[in-house]
Design a protein around this motif. Structure first.
Motif: not given
Ligand code: KMH
Ligand code: ZN
Length: 310
Positions: A240, A263, A274-275, A277-278, A281
């Motif tokens: 990330m 995550n 989930e990743q 979405n991160r 964001q």
């Protein structure tokens, strides 16, 4: 690097770095891979990068038949761009590795831009007690893996798949790989806009320091100018932070359980979505917008979902 209006998220759903015993959330069967890819697309991934696995023990399976069931389901239920691996696993031959993309003629295929060491063995100590299959132990303990991608191999993939209108995610794990790509660009064998996926933090490739990211970007800018679109992939815990660096500089991002199981520190990601979405964001937090599949097609000059063989 031309500044993109929208940020493309690629999600690499499952792959050859991690093995099924490392995370119960890693998709293995065709239906798990299909659901994970569709979930990632619904969360905002414009492109899904796909590998197949043997449903019995989860080992990488590069037969075209292993891809067919999830390719068909994904196409029925999503308009995302499908990207089929030609990396397969570094223990496979080039002939094995090319077969799924040659058969199914996707809009995008990955293309690894140089021969390199591939060191998965640091993970062995961390996961030693949880490995369920002997193949995982053999694979992870192998200190002699050479991930073969010679100039001849690369040209063979470029000409074979290029004849089907498939374009490429050029995976560049070190500076030399950018120069290798420049050779094919100067020879007129590949045409812009090149989709360059710079890969950070895999043992055998460049590290994951911000200086490494900047070095690859500066080099690509110098070699390709406006003829390329930049994307990044940070392996493991770097995923990330490196995605954020790229997005902030106008680049695209790749996430997914193929590249990182996590995550957050010590917290396994429960899904690819989930990743995604991160990452979304991060992108939207920077005041940017994610690209839809059709916007990704336009940015990367892809042939369209109606031109594939699945
Ligand atoms: N997991 C990536 C670092 C491929 O499929 O061609 C390697 C990869 C290779 O995605
Ligand atoms: Zn892959």
């Amino acid at each position: 690097m031309a500044k993109p209006r929208k940020t493309i998220i690629t999600c690499a759903v499952t792959g050859a770095i991690h093995t099924p015993s490392m995370s119960e959330y890693l998709p293995v069967s065709a239906s798990e891979i299909a659901e994970a890819a569709i979930g990632a697309a619904e969360a905002g991934a414009a492109i899904v990068h796909l590998h197949a696995r043997d449903p019995q023990d989860g080992r990488p399976d590069q037969t075209p038949e292993a891809f067919e069931p999830f390719l068909r389901v994904i196409k029925q239920r999503s308009d995302c761009v499908v990207n089929i691996t030609t990396g397969g696993a570094p223990t496979m031959t080039i002939q094995e590795r090319i077969r799924p993309a040659a058969t199914w003629k996707p809009e995008v295929a990955s293309l690894n831009m140089g021969t390199m060491n591939f060191g998965l063995f640091p993970m062995l100590a961390r996961f030693e007690n949880s490995l369920k299959h002997q193949w995982e132990r053999d694979y992870l303990s192998n200190r002699d893996i050479v991930f073969r991608n010679t100039f001849g191999d690369i040209e063979h993939i470029l000409t074979t798949l290029g004849a089907n209108g498939t374009r490429f995610e050029f995976e560049c794990y070190d500076t030399a790989h950018l120069y290798n790509l420049k050779h094919f660009f100067d020879a007129g064998i590949v045409k812009g806009p090149l989709f360059i996926q710079t890969v950070f933090g895999l043992m055998g490739g460049i590290g994951a320091h911000p200086e490494d990211v900047m070095h690859m970007k500066r080099t690509a800018d110098r070699l390709f100018g406006d003829n390329y679109r930049w994307s990044v992939l940070g392996a493991g815990k770097n995923q990330m932070a490196i995605a954020a660096m790229s997005a902030a500089m106008g680049g695209h991002v790749r996430v997914g359980l193929e590249d990182s199981l996590w995550n957050g520190p010590g917290q396994l990601a429960k899904s690819n979505a989930e990743q995604v979405n991160r990452a979304r964001q991060i992108i939207e937090g920077l005041g940017l917008e994610i690209a839809s599949p059709d916007e990704a097609r336009e940015i990367l000059a892809l042939k369209g979902a109606d031109q594939v063989e699945f």
